[in-house]
Design a protein around this motif. Structure first.
Motif, PDB file in Angstrom:
ATOM      1  N   GLY A   4      -7.061  -3.421  -4.020  1.00  0.00           N
ATOM      2  CA  GLY A   4      -8.195  -4.288  -3.691  1.00  0.00           C
ATOM      3  C   GLY A   4      -8.535  -5.227  -4.829  1.00  0.00           C
ATOM      4  O   GLY A   4      -8.802  -6.418  -4.618  1.00  0.00           O
ATOM      5  N   VAL A   5      -8.534  -4.709  -6.063  1.00  0.00           N
ATOM      6  CA  VAL A   5      -8.814  -5.555  -7.228  1.00  0.00           C
ATOM      7  C   VAL A   5      -7.757  -6.632  -7.384  1.00  0.00           C
ATOM      8  O   VAL A   5      -8.064  -7.810  -7.612  1.00  0.00           O
ATOM      9  N   THR A  10       0.830  -1.210   0.000  1.00  0.00           N
ATOM     10  CA  THR A  10       0.000   0.000   0.000  1.00  0.00           C
ATOM     11  C   THR A  10       0.858   1.251   0.000  1.00  0.00           C
ATOM     12  O   THR A  10       0.622   2.194  -0.773  1.00  0.00           O
ATOM     13  N   GLY A  31      -7.905   6.672  -2.429  1.00  0.00           N
ATOM     14  CA  GLY A  31      -8.984   5.906  -3.043  1.00  0.00           C
ATOM     15  C   GLY A  31      -8.498   5.050  -4.199  1.00  0.00           C
ATOM     16  O   GLY A  31      -8.898   3.884  -4.335  1.00  0.00           O
ATOM     17  N   SER A  32      -7.632   5.606  -5.042  1.00  0.00           N
ATOM     18  CA  SER A  32      -7.096   4.841  -6.171  1.00  0.00           C
ATOM     19  C   SER A  32      -6.261   3.664  -5.687  1.00  0.00           C
ATOM     20  O   SER A  32      -6.304   2.571  -6.267  1.00  0.00           O
ATOM     21  N   THR A  33      -5.509   3.876  -4.606  1.00  0.00           N
ATOM     22  CA  THR A  33      -4.694   2.789  -4.055  1.00  0.00           C
ATOM     23  C   THR A  33      -5.569   1.660  -3.541  1.00  0.00           C
ATOM     24  O   THR A  33      -5.312   0.481  -3.808  1.00  0.00           O
ATOM     25  N   VAL A  34      -6.600   2.005  -2.795  1.00  0.00           N
ATOM     26  CA  VAL A  34      -7.512   0.978  -2.263  1.00  0.00           C
ATOM     27  C   VAL A  34      -8.175   0.216  -3.400  1.00  0.00           C
ATOM     28  O   VAL A  34      -8.260  -1.028  -3.384  1.00  0.00           O
ATOM     29  N   LEU A  35      -8.636   0.946  -4.413  1.00  0.00           N
ATOM     30  CA  LEU A  35      -9.309   0.291  -5.539  1.00  0.00           C
ATOM     31  C   LEU A  35      -8.339  -0.618  -6.297  1.00  0.00           C
ATOM     32  O   LEU A  35      -8.655  -1.783  -6.571  1.00  0.00           O
ATOM     33  N   PHE A  36      -7.171  -0.088  -6.618  1.00  0.00           N
ATOM     34  CA  PHE A  36      -6.214  -0.849  -7.408  1.00  0.00           C
ATOM     35  C   PHE A  36      -5.727  -2.088  -6.651  1.00  0.00           C
ATOM     36  O   PHE A  36      -5.773  -3.211  -7.167  1.00  0.00           O
ATOM     37  N   TRP A  96      -7.978  11.251  -3.629  1.00  0.00           N
ATOM     38  CA  TRP A  96      -7.823  10.608  -4.936  1.00  0.00           C
ATOM     39  C   TRP A  96      -6.740   9.533  -4.882  1.00  0.00           C
ATOM     40  O   TRP A  96      -6.931   8.415  -5.378  1.00  0.00           O
TER      41      TRP A  96
END
Length: 817
Positions: free
Chosen positions: A791-792, A436, A784-789, A781
């Motif tokens: 997380g996927v 992360t 959020g982008s880190t969590v989304l990326f 931003w």
């Protein structure tokens, strides 16, 4: 020795039984070792490896400074350089070298623009650089101004334009209309003071023939750099003290030209690589974190593999293998994998280092300069040993502290204890937290690079085509002839259907408009003589420049064809300068002149105010005096201007047509450095590009490593619970229920790991490596982008083993029972 050989053979056979697992480990280690070694090699090669000069640590750069104006790296005037040579007692030698200068080579098939440096005769001997053919300059060739038209050419020019002619010495070249004799070919240990690929070198005494008599005679003309060699035992601090005493003495003797000037001294290494030091250290930090992330990932995989092999280890223990022997075998297995990964990592490191050099992110100081030597290989060896220990230690300790006898019982479970399961979960959580922080830093750096490489600079960068033209020939020897030819050429270019507007600017054009000067303002001179001058940047432009580049004119008028050398001098200033000198007043009709208040230069009348633009790129904008003044090129001629063409079509596709038009206008005019303004802005972000590429790669690889780690641990969990899942499905549980059981555990680990990483990121913020100069680590931003990326990526690692769990056959499991 025989015992070590047998251990290695045993380890190799063990890995060959699971080639897929071994391949994943070797690839992961190869990338981790390659990243760490490449980052170290570049950092060591730039900040610690001796430069390719004789006694390079004694070589320093001596430059002018104006402390009151916070300017510490200014060019030197030639008269000051000569006085420094005579008066100092701290240097064994001092030599002068100019910044890159354009020269025109004619007399061949076609005119060519070449890059040249003017050097004092002792410059190359002081550096320990010699000629591969012929010789370098001698003292008598640097005495009388313009009396020795000789040149030394580069290896590259000799090979490409003279076909490596062994008889090149004694042949001639016509440079700016003057015949020069080639006296030598420089060897490839030197490529130019600023790493530029210099084509040829000229004696400093020849500068008046190319640049004008002021360049050797006027103390106000600062135009070259000084390089010196410290005497044995002299420190940088001692040299600074003495040189500043000399500067103070020169200030008293020549107050009109030397007032406020002092001396700065830097090591040659700092001059070359000082601007990259912070980026290089951050790159090394990131590579270290990434290397540990790879080792951590493999340790978790080795732990799961070791648990599966416990029964095998227990049998070997029962047959007489002691704990120390088993521990050694695990360590050797880890070292074998690490060595294989290291052998793969070295080519990765070579490729990465070469790519950084090839793309100019970290340029070497000479063509023969390499960042790989024995110390780099030693670090690579150390990284391999450390990786082997980290990889092999976990299963070794697992064996050392396990009750192996219970695994000999028939039907004994090979699953680990509750404590072991928690250890595996902790490794996954810690791995996700590290990933992360890496991805946050990578996103911040990449987004910052994108902002800097394509900034809003206040001009039409996307539609702007730029190119240099060299009009130093005899045809343009007088200012009137040069101005007339430039206007005629612009008229022909403007007449092209795809061209919206065209203009010349120079000699230093945006986004590298660093031609500074002092400016004295008449109103301030009357009110406060001591504060009547400001440091400004000057640009020479032709009529229509502001329209061509899309800079709005806020007040007054643009230059026109009547603003010639025989008319009153006029100037257009930037809005920020107008607000600083004449707040809440119109500057139109006010007067200023170049130089300090004591200078007696002619006054220039302000006829316009232009919108403030980022003429020095977005990185330097706002960090100093962003005051710009624009003067008509017809009132101060520039023979090597930059052509700015605003197009309605694709600028790149129009470049050949404009080049052909210029060649038809005058076949003796070299055209070079053809680029779009967008590309010039992109090239300015050198440091950010280096970090963005590196951290972007690290971030992507970290995501892959995390996915592999999570997959490995959960796949192990699924394998250990196959019997449980089979029984559940035999009793009526659906595949969806089994999927839910597996996903629940994976999602909990994913949430804990990413959450811990976000907490660390928010708490540390700007102290994370890679985001020290940016305040965006906590932005919604980025987080959020880190969590989304992540997380996927992690979810993919969870879903694959979960899907496999739903494919368990209850019949086969119960049959085994």
């Amino acid at each position: 020795m025989a015992d070590i050989s047998s251990l290695i053979k045993l380890a190799v056979r063990s890995h060959l039984r699971q080639p897929g697992f071994a391949l994943v480990v070797i690839l992961t280690l190869g990338v981790g070792v390659g990243a760490a070694v490449s980052a170290f090699s570049v950092l060591y090669g730039t900040l610690f490896q001796p430069l390719p000069f004789e006694d390079s640590e004694q070589i320093v750069a001596v430059v002018s400074a104006q402390p009151k104006r916070q300017a510490v790296r200014l060019s030197v005037s030639y008269p000051d350089f000569k006085d420094w040579q005579q008066l100092n007692n701290v240097f064994s030698e001092m030599a002068a070298v100019s910044n890159t200068r354009p020269v025109s080579w004619t007399g061949g098939d076609r005119p060519e623009h070449l890059q040249a440096e003017f050097v004092s005769w002792n410059y190359f001997p002081m550096l320990g650089v010699g000629a591969s053919l012929g010789r370098t300059f001698e003292a008598e060739e640097d005495l009388d101004a313009g009396s020795h038209p000789v040149t030394v050419i580069s290896q590259k020019l000799w090979q490409q334009r003279f076909a490596s002619d062994p008889d090149i010495v004694g042949k001639t070249m016509i440079l700016n209309g003057l015949t020069h004799t080639i006296i030598g070919v420089l060897d490839d240990t030197y490529r130019g003071f600023w790493w530029d690929d210099i084509d040829l070198w000229l004696p400093m005494a020849m500068a008046p023939n190319f640049l004008g008599s002021d360049y050797l005679e006027n103390r106000r003309t600062h135009w070259h750099q000084t390089v010196a060699r410290l005497k044995p035992g002299v420190t940088l601090e001692q040299a600074r003290d003495e040189m500043n005493s000399i500067a103070a003495e020169l200030e008293q003797r020549f107050p009109d030209s030397n007032e406020g000037y002092r001396v700065s001294i830097f090591s040659q290494r700092e001059l070359y690589y000082g601007h990259l030091e912070d980026s290089l250290w951050r790159a090394l930090q990131f590579s270290g974190i990434f290397f540990l992330l790879c080792c951590l990932n493999i340790s978790s995989l080795m732990l799961t593999r070791g648990t599966v092999r416990r029964q095998e280890v227990a049998v070997r223990s029962a047959l007489g293998a002691g704990r120390l022997r088993l521990l050694t075998e695990h360590l050797v297995e880890g070292l074998v994998l690490a060595v294989a990964g290291g052998l793969l990592g070295l080519p990765v490191a070579w490729w990465a280092s070469a790519a950084l050099l090839r793309f100019g992110a970290v340029p070497p100081v000479s063509f023969s300069y390499s960042f790989f030597d024995a110390r780099v290989y030693a670090v690579a060896f150390g990284a391999v040993i450390l990786a082997g220990l980290l990889v092999g230690l976990a299963p070794a300790l697992q064996t050392l502290f396990s009750d192996l006898w219970r695994f000999l019982k028939q039907g004994a479970k090979t699953t680990g204890s509750r404590r072991f399961q928690l250890l595996l979960d902790g490794l996954v959580v810690f791995e996700l937290a590290m990933a992360t922080t890496v991805i946050v830093s990578a996103l911040v750096t990449v987004s910052s690079f994108a902002r800097i490489s394509r900034p809003e600079v206040g001009m039409a960068s996307d539609e702007l085509l730029t190119m240099r033209v060299d009009m130093q020939g005899e045809r343009y020897a007088t200012p009137t002839a040069l101005s007339s030819a430039q206007n005629e050429l612009l008229e022909q270019i403007d007449a092209m259907s795809e061209v919206e507007a065209a203009a010349f600017v120079g000699p230093h054009a945006p986004p590298m408009a660093f031609l500074y000067t002092d400016a004295t303002f008449e109103d301030l001179l009357d009110e406060a003589p001591d504060a009547a001058s400001l440091r400004v940047y000057r640009e020479y432009v032709t009529p229509g420049y502001f329209h061509a580049v899309g800079i709005p004119l806020l007040e007054g008028r643009e230059f026109d064809q009547l603003d010639t050398a025989d008319r009153p001098l006029v100037v257009i200033i930037s809005k920020v300068l107008a607000d600083a000198v004449w707040p809440d007043q119109s500057p139109i009709g006010r007067r200023l002149r170049r130089g300090l208040p004591t200078d007696d230069r002619p006054w220039m009348t302000v006829v316009g105010v232009a919108q403030t633009t980022r003429n020095r790129g977005i990185k330097d904008f706002g960090k100093g005096p962003d005051y710009d003044i624009y003067m008509p090129m017809a009132q101060d001629s520039v023979p090597t201007p930059q052509l700015m063409v605003r197009t309605e079509a694709d600028p790149v596709s129009l470049a050949p047509q404009i080049r052909d038009l210029i060649q038809r206008f005058d076949s003796e005019i070299p055209v070079y450095d053809v680029q779009t303004m967008s590309h010039r802005l992109f090239e300015l972000a050198l440091d950010e590009r280096f970090l963005a590429v590196l951290l972007g790669i690290f971030g992507a690889l970290a995501a892959v490593v995390v996915a592999v780690g999570i997959y490995g641990v959960l796949a192990y969990r699924v394998r250990q619970r196959l019997r449980e899942f089979g029984v559940r499905m035999a009793l009526g549980a659906t595949g969806a229920k089994v999927l839910q059981l597996v996903l629940r555990r994976g999602l909990v680990l994913m949430g804990l790991g990413i959450g811990l990483g976000l907490v660390v990121t928010v708490l540390l913020g700007d102290h994370l490596p890679g985001v020290q100069t940016f305040a965006a680590a906590r932005s919604p931003w980025v987080l959020g982008s880190t969590v989304l990326f992540l997380g996927v990526v992690a979810l993919i690692g969870v879903l694959v083993p979960a899907w496999r769990a739903t494919k368990v056959s209850p019949e086969s499991v119960l049959r085994q029972e």
